[in-house]
Design a protein around this motif. Structure first.
Motif, mmCIF file in Angstrom:
data_model
loop_
_atom_site.group_PDB
_atom_site.id
_atom_site.type_symbol
_atom_site.label_atom_id
_atom_site.label_comp_id
_atom_site.label_asym_id
_atom_site.label_seq_id
_atom_site.Cartn_x
_atom_site.Cartn_y
_atom_site.Cartn_z
ATOM 1 N N SER A 195 -5.667 -7.076 -5.616
ATOM 2 C CA SER A 195 -5.400 -5.748 -5.663
ATOM 3 C C SER A 195 -5.857 -5.080 -6.952
ATOM 4 O O SER A 195 -5.844 -5.808 -8.075
ATOM 5 C CB SER A 195 -3.579 -5.591 -5.503
ATOM 6 O OG SER A 195 -3.248 -4.557 -6.280
ATOM 7 N N TRP A 250 -4.403 -2.416 -8.584
ATOM 8 C CA TRP A 250 -3.213 -2.119 -9.354
ATOM 9 C C TRP A 250 -2.968 -3.347 -10.209
ATOM 10 O O TRP A 250 -3.220 -4.523 -9.668
ATOM 11 C CB TRP A 250 -1.898 -1.856 -8.325
ATOM 12 C CG TRP A 250 -1.493 -0.510 -7.914
ATOM 13 C CD1 TRP A 250 -2.137 0.330 -7.196
ATOM 14 C CD2 TRP A 250 -0.770 0.375 -8.734
ATOM 15 N NE1 TRP A 250 -1.752 1.492 -7.082
ATOM 16 C CE2 TRP A 250 -0.860 1.445 -8.105
ATOM 17 C CE3 TRP A 250 0.274 0.099 -9.725
ATOM 18 C CZ2 TRP A 250 0.234 2.408 -8.564
ATOM 19 C CZ3 TRP A 250 0.995 1.014 -10.191
ATOM 20 C CH2 TRP A 250 0.726 2.242 -9.504
ATOM 21 N N ASN A 251 -2.760 -3.162 -11.541
ATOM 22 C CA ASN A 251 -2.573 -4.021 -12.640
ATOM 23 C C ASN A 251 -3.674 -4.832 -12.503
ATOM 24 O O ASN A 251 -3.534 -6.093 -12.642
ATOM 25 C CB ASN A 251 -1.173 -4.678 -12.279
ATOM 26 C CG ASN A 251 -0.052 -3.739 -12.324
ATOM 27 O OD1 ASN A 251 0.195 -2.970 -13.140
ATOM 28 N ND2 ASN A 251 0.868 -3.955 -11.268
ATOM 29 N N GLY A 266 -3.893 -1.771 -3.423
ATOM 30 C CA GLY A 266 -2.712 -1.956 -4.122
ATOM 31 C C GLY A 266 -2.120 -3.302 -3.081
ATOM 32 O O GLY A 266 -2.633 -3.553 -2.244
ATOM 33 N N SER A 267 -1.082 -3.860 -3.865
ATOM 34 C CA SER A 267 -0.419 -5.133 -3.123
ATOM 35 C C SER A 267 -0.267 -4.673 -1.804
ATOM 36 O O SER A 267 0.010 -5.620 -0.794
ATOM 37 C CB SER A 267 0.584 -5.459 -4.057
ATOM 38 O OG SER A 267 0.160 -6.293 -5.171
ATOM 39 N N PHE A 268 0.346 -3.517 -1.418
ATOM 40 C CA PHE A 268 0.808 -3.222 -0.098
ATOM 41 C C PHE A 268 -0.409 -3.323 0.973
ATOM 42 O O PHE A 268 -0.128 -3.632 2.104
ATOM 43 C CB PHE A 268 1.297 -1.802 -0.196
ATOM 44 C CG PHE A 268 1.922 -1.185 1.292
ATOM 45 C CD1 PHE A 268 3.256 -1.516 1.401
ATOM 46 C CD2 PHE A 268 1.095 -0.579 2.055
ATOM 47 C CE1 PHE A 268 3.962 -1.071 2.437
ATOM 48 C CE2 PHE A 268 1.913 0.018 3.367
ATOM 49 C CZ PHE A 268 3.169 -0.391 3.485
ATOM 50 N N GLU A 269 -1.611 -3.374 0.544
ATOM 51 C CA GLU A 269 -2.702 -3.478 1.350
ATOM 52 C C GLU A 269 -3.334 -4.853 1.490
ATOM 53 O O GLU A 269 -4.057 -4.808 2.438
ATOM 54 C CB GLU A 269 -3.945 -2.625 0.779
ATOM 55 C CG GLU A 269 -3.884 -1.167 1.012
ATOM 56 C CD GLU A 269 -2.908 -0.308 0.297
ATOM 57 O OE1 GLU A 269 -2.583 -0.644 -0.893
ATOM 58 O OE2 GLU A 269 -2.176 0.507 0.691
ATOM 59 N N CYS A 272 0.062 -7.991 -8.153
ATOM 60 C CA CYS A 272 1.034 -7.938 -9.431
ATOM 61 C C CYS A 272 1.846 -6.658 -8.955
ATOM 62 O O CYS A 272 1.266 -5.770 -9.228
ATOM 63 C CB CYS A 272 0.231 -8.038 -10.425
ATOM 64 S SG CYS A 272 1.524 -7.649 -11.945
ATOM 65 N N VAL A 273 3.118 -6.810 -8.772
ATOM 66 C CA VAL A 273 4.049 -5.628 -8.540
ATOM 67 C C VAL A 273 4.924 -5.746 -9.726
ATOM 68 O O VAL A 273 5.779 -6.887 -9.807
ATOM 69 C CB VAL A 273 4.654 -5.866 -7.428
ATOM 70 C CG1 VAL A 273 5.480 -4.304 -7.136
ATOM 71 C CG2 VAL A 273 3.733 -5.958 -6.072
ATOM 72 N N ILE A 274 4.814 -4.589 -10.490
ATOM 73 C CA ILE A 274 5.932 -4.440 -11.594
ATOM 74 C C ILE A 274 6.845 -3.391 -11.347
ATOM 75 O O ILE A 274 6.800 -2.465 -10.920
ATOM 76 C CB ILE A 274 5.229 -4.116 -12.982
ATOM 77 C CG1 ILE A 274 4.085 -5.206 -13.095
ATOM 78 C CG2 ILE A 274 6.140 -3.851 -14.005
ATOM 79 C CD1 ILE A 274 3.170 -5.084 -14.441
ATOM 80 N N HIS A 299 10.073 1.893 -5.281
ATOM 81 C CA HIS A 299 8.781 1.253 -4.909
ATOM 82 C C HIS A 299 8.608 -0.026 -4.846
ATOM 83 O O HIS A 299 8.104 -0.742 -3.931
ATOM 84 C CB HIS A 299 7.778 1.960 -5.492
ATOM 85 C CG HIS A 299 6.746 2.958 -5.113
ATOM 86 N ND1 HIS A 299 6.879 4.106 -4.947
ATOM 87 C CD2 HIS A 299 5.721 2.281 -4.203
ATOM 88 C CE1 HIS A 299 5.855 4.826 -4.337
ATOM 89 N NE2 HIS A 299 5.287 3.514 -3.780
ATOM 90 N N ILE A 307 7.558 -2.371 -1.619
ATOM 91 C CA ILE A 307 6.281 -3.140 -1.797
ATOM 92 C C ILE A 307 6.341 -4.588 -1.607
ATOM 93 O O ILE A 307 5.686 -5.377 -0.835
ATOM 94 C CB ILE A 307 5.286 -2.803 -3.053
ATOM 95 C CG1 ILE A 307 5.096 -1.202 -3.006
ATOM 96 C CG2 ILE A 307 4.097 -3.529 -3.034
ATOM 97 C CD1 ILE A 307 4.471 -0.840 -4.207
HETATM 98 C C1 DLZ Z 1 2.348 2.910 -5.440
HETATM 99 C C2 DLZ Z 1 2.384 1.682 -6.325
HETATM 100 C C3 DLZ Z 1 3.452 1.385 -7.377
HETATM 101 C C4 DLZ Z 1 4.180 2.329 -7.955
HETATM 102 N N1 DLZ Z 1 3.154 0.066 -7.923
HETATM 103 C C5 DLZ Z 1 2.442 -0.693 -7.590
HETATM 104 C C6 DLZ Z 1 2.401 -2.020 -8.471
HETATM 105 O O1 DLZ Z 1 3.137 -2.425 -9.286
HETATM 106 N N2 DLZ Z 1 1.499 -2.976 -8.085
HETATM 107 C C7 DLZ Z 1 0.760 -2.651 -6.801
HETATM 108 O O2 DLZ Z 1 -0.073 -3.436 -6.335
HETATM 109 N N3 DLZ Z 1 0.588 -1.801 -6.209
HETATM 110 C C8 DLZ Z 1 1.430 -0.593 -6.489
HETATM 111 N N4 DLZ Z 1 1.581 0.469 -5.982
HETATM 112 C C9 DLZ Z 1 0.416 0.735 -4.909
HETATM 113 C C10 DLZ Z 1 0.661 0.367 -3.552
HETATM 114 O O3 DLZ Z 1 0.627 -1.196 -3.260
HETATM 115 C C11 DLZ Z 1 -0.360 0.863 -2.407
HETATM 116 O O4 DLZ Z 1 -1.420 0.641 -2.924
HETATM 117 C C12 DLZ Z 1 -0.142 2.482 -2.243
HETATM 118 O O5 DLZ Z 1 1.368 2.700 -1.992
HETATM 119 C C13 DLZ Z 1 -0.978 2.949 -1.123
HETATM 120 O O6 DLZ Z 1 -0.545 2.341 0.159
#
Ligand code: DLZ
Length: 164
Positions: free
Chosen positions: A29, A31-32, A64-67, A89-91, A97, A101
């Motif tokens: 991911s 993100w982070n 992001g991690s969601f993907e 890494c989801v914080i 959210h 996630i």
């Molecule tokens: C939107 C979002 C938020 C708020 N926080 C994180 C995070 O801490 N870690 C992470 O990997 N991704 C985060 N995302 C992005 C979501 O995973 C995703 O990419 C978006 O919602 C688009 O689908």
């Protein structure tokens, strides 16, 4: 003997057979990035140390991690990978959210495991703070990327024991 792990990078390398025949996907991911890039480094170096060839490590970045689950499924479905490692890494933030996630990613990754009977490793840090994440990305608690690569290596060998 306690089974509680104190360091994510601690393992016994002699318990892992050579892995030179394996192809491994890593989805990671954006993100982070400061955290996930260290997880990626830990995972790739561990795979290389155990014989996986550089050209047999397929790395794909996702927003992001969601993907991560869909990216893992793409690799499982359309390439010859023996395992996929999902790194993210989801914080915890101020909104919900985090909960959405975390549950979507963990359930999505488990789905790909069981649908395809292939190891898909959950290498996602879920922490309250960035400091806690950094402690697990090369800091005092080791590197979740190393732990994830070790899990992939062990599961590929298990899979090998029980061919179709
Ligand atoms: C939107 C979002 C938020 C708020 N926080 C994180 C995070 O801490 N870690 C992470 O990997 N991704 C985060 N995302 C992005 C979501 O995973 C995703 O990419 C978006 O919602 C688009 O689908």
């Amino acid at each position: 003997m306690s089974l509680k792990k104190t360091n994510l990078s601690a393992y016994n390398p002699t318990t892992i057979p050579d892995a030179k025949k394996f192809i491994v996907g890593i989805v990671v991911s954006e993100w982070n990035h400061e955290v996930t890039s260290v997880l990626l480094e830990g995972a790739t170096s561990t795979l290389l140390e155990h014989g996986v060839k550089k050209q047999n490590i397929i790395i794909e970045w996702v927003p992001g991690s969601f993907e991560l689950p869909l990216a893992a499924q793409l690799l499982v479905d359309r390439t010859d990978v023996d395992a996929v490692i999902c790194l993210g890494c989801v914080i915890q933030g101020e909104t919900r959210h985090f909960d959405f996630i975390c549950s979507a990613v963990s359930e999505g990754i488990m789905d790909v495991n069981l649908t395809y009977t292939l190891p898909v490793i959950f290498g996602v840090l879920t922490t309250n703070t960035q400091e806690q994440a950094l402690e697990r990305a090369g800091g005092k608690h080791g590197n979740k990327g190393v732990e994830s690569a070790v899990a992939a290596l062990k599961m590929m060998h298990l899979q090998d024991k029980y061919p179709d």
